[in-house]
Write a protein that holds these residues in place. Structure first.
Motif, mmCIF file in Angstrom:
data_model
loop_
_atom_site.group_PDB
_atom_site.id
_atom_site.type_symbol
_atom_site.label_atom_id
_atom_site.label_comp_id
_atom_site.label_asym_id
_atom_site.label_seq_id
_atom_site.Cartn_x
_atom_site.Cartn_y
_atom_site.Cartn_z
ATOM 1 N N LYS A 184 115.856 54.753 42.771
ATOM 2 C CA LYS A 184 117.108 54.087 42.410
ATOM 3 C C LYS A 184 116.838 52.800 41.640
ATOM 4 N N GLU A 185 115.837 52.032 42.079
ATOM 5 C CA GLU A 185 115.506 50.796 41.387
ATOM 6 C C GLU A 185 114.966 51.090 39.988
ATOM 7 N N ILE A 186 114.135 52.117 39.874
ATOM 8 C CA ILE A 186 113.592 52.493 38.567
ATOM 9 C C ILE A 186 114.710 52.958 37.641
ATOM 10 N N GLU A 187 115.628 53.766 38.155
ATOM 11 C CA GLU A 187 116.744 54.248 37.340
ATOM 12 C C GLU A 187 117.577 53.083 36.820
ATOM 13 N N GLN A 188 117.796 52.065 37.667
ATOM 14 C CA GLN A 188 118.575 50.918 37.228
ATOM 15 C C GLN A 188 117.853 50.145 36.125
ATOM 16 N N GLU A 189 116.538 50.033 36.240
ATOM 17 C CA GLU A 189 115.771 49.387 35.174
ATOM 18 C C GLU A 189 115.899 50.165 33.866
ATOM 19 N N VAL A 190 115.824 51.492 33.947
ATOM 20 C CA VAL A 190 115.941 52.317 32.736
ATOM 21 C C VAL A 190 117.305 52.094 32.093
ATOM 22 N N ARG A 191 118.360 52.048 32.917
ATOM 23 C CA ARG A 191 119.704 51.800 32.370
ATOM 24 C C ARG A 191 119.759 50.456 31.648
ATOM 25 N N GLN A 192 119.255 49.417 32.315
ATOM 26 C CA GLN A 192 119.353 48.077 31.748
ATOM 27 C C GLN A 192 118.516 47.949 30.473
ATOM 28 N N LEU A 193 117.348 48.522 30.477
ATOM 29 C CA LEU A 193 116.517 48.470 29.272
ATOM 30 C C LEU A 193 117.174 49.216 28.115
ATOM 31 N N ALA A 194 117.795 50.357 28.415
ATOM 32 C CA ALA A 194 118.464 51.132 27.367
ATOM 33 C C ALA A 194 119.643 50.352 26.786
ATOM 34 N N ARG A 195 120.403 49.690 27.654
ATOM 35 C CA ARG A 195 121.535 48.890 27.179
ATOM 36 C C ARG A 195 121.054 47.722 26.328
ATOM 37 N N ARG A 196 120.004 47.055 26.796
ATOM 38 C CA ARG A 196 119.448 45.935 26.033
ATOM 39 C C ARG A 196 118.992 46.382 24.659
ATOM 40 N N ASP A 197 118.224 47.474 24.622
ATOM 41 C CA ASP A 197 117.692 47.952 23.343
ATOM 42 C C ASP A 197 118.813 48.411 22.413
ATOM 43 N N TYR A 198 119.851 49.011 22.989
ATOM 44 C CA TYR A 198 120.969 49.470 22.171
ATOM 45 C C TYR A 198 121.680 48.286 21.520
ATOM 46 N N VAL A 199 121.972 47.254 22.322
ATOM 47 C CA VAL A 199 122.653 46.073 21.776
ATOM 48 C C VAL A 199 121.772 45.395 20.729
ATOM 49 N N GLN A 200 120.477 45.309 21.011
ATOM 50 C CA GLN A 200 119.564 44.673 20.060
ATOM 51 C C GLN A 200 119.506 45.451 18.750
ATOM 52 N N SER A 201 119.534 46.783 18.840
ATOM 53 C CA SER A 201 119.489 47.593 17.616
ATOM 54 C C SER A 201 120.735 47.361 16.766
ATOM 55 N N LEU A 202 121.874 47.167 17.411
ATOM 56 C CA LEU A 202 123.099 46.882 16.666
ATOM 57 C C LEU A 202 123.012 45.516 15.987
ATOM 58 N N ARG A 203 122.470 44.542 16.693
ATOM 59 C CA ARG A 203 122.335 43.206 16.117
ATOM 60 C C ARG A 203 121.354 43.234 14.934
ATOM 61 N N ASP A 204 120.251 43.964 15.102
ATOM 62 C CA ASP A 204 119.258 44.040 14.036
ATOM 63 C C ASP A 204 119.812 44.687 12.768
ATOM 64 N N GLY A 205 120.762 45.583 12.936
ATOM 65 C CA GLY A 205 121.313 46.279 11.777
ATOM 66 C C GLY A 205 122.566 45.652 11.219
ATOM 67 N N ALA A 206 122.994 44.542 11.811
ATOM 68 C CA ALA A 206 124.246 43.911 11.373
ATOM 69 C C ALA A 206 123.974 42.702 10.479
ATOM 70 N N ASP A 207 124.932 42.393 9.634
ATOM 71 C CA ASP A 207 124.875 41.202 8.795
ATOM 72 C C ASP A 207 125.624 40.103 9.541
ATOM 73 N N ILE A 208 124.894 39.245 10.249
ATOM 74 C CA ILE A 208 125.494 38.212 11.092
ATOM 75 C C ILE A 208 125.319 36.855 10.439
ATOM 76 N N GLU A 209 126.409 36.166 10.218
ATOM 77 C CA GLU A 209 126.362 34.825 9.646
ATOM 78 C C GLU A 209 127.066 33.857 10.587
ATOM 79 N N ARG A 210 126.479 32.657 10.712
ATOM 80 C CA ARG A 210 127.098 31.625 11.535
ATOM 81 C C ARG A 210 127.214 30.350 10.709
ATOM 82 N N PRO A 211 128.408 29.804 10.582
ATOM 83 C CA PRO A 211 128.599 28.599 9.764
ATOM 84 C C PRO A 211 127.668 27.472 10.211
ATOM 85 N N GLY A 212 127.065 26.792 9.209
ATOM 86 C CA GLY A 212 126.193 25.677 9.527
ATOM 87 C C GLY A 212 124.743 26.061 9.706
ATOM 88 N N GLU A 213 124.438 27.354 9.686
ATOM 89 C CA GLU A 213 123.066 27.814 9.819
ATOM 90 C C GLU A 213 122.661 28.558 8.563
#
Length: 299
Positions: free
Chosen positions: A251-280
């Motif tokens: 159960k603990e391993i399965e939860q880690e797999v879920r969390q890692l998959a969610r993290r990697d998914y969100v990161q992949s979206l950020r890596d592929g997006a054109d993100i701009e922040r004013p002042g930077e």
């Protein structure tokens, strides 16, 4: 023996996963666990509008800390009363035209996006939990495991050397170790006949560990003094430690797999997006690489 499998990786999942947790993925999982129930069952009706069990489950995720302050046997009634008030007050707000305000529309857009995030990341996490992924994560977690010698022992802990010598003499005369531990030991292990389970040498105080690990299974030590008092130790068994089997930590391993998959998914979206922040100033990514973003470090 305590074996915190993968604890380090859980601490390093990054802000994206923590954000997802804050946005209620736990309550989504709870709702999924309850899917077998009839969520359409009506628990109250307000001027012809039904409130169902599914509505109550949604309210659980919103109440958070407030609900934990309500006695468990009153939580159901508290939630239903909360939903009744929501139905009554929201109807009056609509009559006043508050649902046409810009602040309300922004709130609704945020709530919609939040619900979509919960739904999408729940799917991403569950799809990631395959037998192959769980086995791979488990193997990664135990790859650096170092086996240590462990002893299983019982002890009798008393306050004085004199008392310890008296009990050792009784043991030498054939007295039962477990019975004496249950009668005379001054610590909590007395309830189990002095049984301390398995432990490695670095888990116990030095004088105790030195005596236990230098004694053969089946033998009883002379009285040994530590900062806790005087011990008489009976060594039951010795072995080399091993990582817990996969089934015991699945159960603990399965939860880690879920969390890692969610993290990697969100990161992949950020890596592929054109993100701009004013002042930077935007950093130009090398040709062929994904654009750099302000994503937090996740490793």
């Amino acid at each position: 023996m305590t074996f915190n499998i993968g604890a380090g990786s859980l601490r390093n999942l990054g802000a994206s996963v923590l954000l997802c947790a804050a946005m209620g993925l736990g309550s989504v999982a709870h709702a999924q666990d309850q899917a077998a129930d009839d969520g359409s069952e009506v628990v109250a009706t307000v001027d012809g509008v039904d409130i169902t069990k599914d509505d109550v489950r949604l309210a659980v995720g919103e109440m958070g800390e407030v609900l934990r302050q309500v006695p468990p046997n009153q939580q159901g009634e508290y939630l239903i009363s909360f939903l009744i008030d929501i139905a009554l007050v929201s109807r009056e707000a609509e009559k006043d035209g508050l649902d046409d305000g810009e602040a309300f529309k922004r709130q609704m857009a945020f709530s919609r996006n939040k619900a979509l995030v919960q739904a999408k990341l729940a799917v991403v996490g569950e799809e990631a939990v395959t037998d192959e992924a769980v086995e791979a994560r488990y193997q990664d977690a135990i790859k650096d495991f170092e086996a240590k010698e462990e002893v299983r022992a019982r002890h009798i802990l008393v306050e004085s050397e004199e008392k310890a010598k008296e009990l050792k003499a009784e043991l030498d005369g054939g007295a039962d170790f477990e019975a004496l531990a249950a009668e005379h030991s001054t610590d909590g292990s007395k309830a189990n006949g002095g049984d301390l389970g398995y432990f490695s040498k670095d888990m116990v105080v030095a004088p105790f560990g030195e005596a236990a690990f230098s004694t053969e299974p089946g033998s009883v030590t002379d009285p040994v003094q530590s900062k806790f008092g005087w011990h008489i130790i009976k060594v039951e068994d010795k072995r080399m430690s091993a990582p817990p089997p996969l089934d015991s930590v699945r159960k603990e391993i399965e939860q880690e797999v879920r969390q890692l998959a969610r993290r990697d998914y969100v990161q992949s979206l950020r890596d592929g997006a054109d993100i701009e922040r004013p002042g930077e100033e935007a950093e130009a990514a090398p040709e062929g690489d994904a654009p750099k973003t302000d994503a937090p470090k996740t490793e």
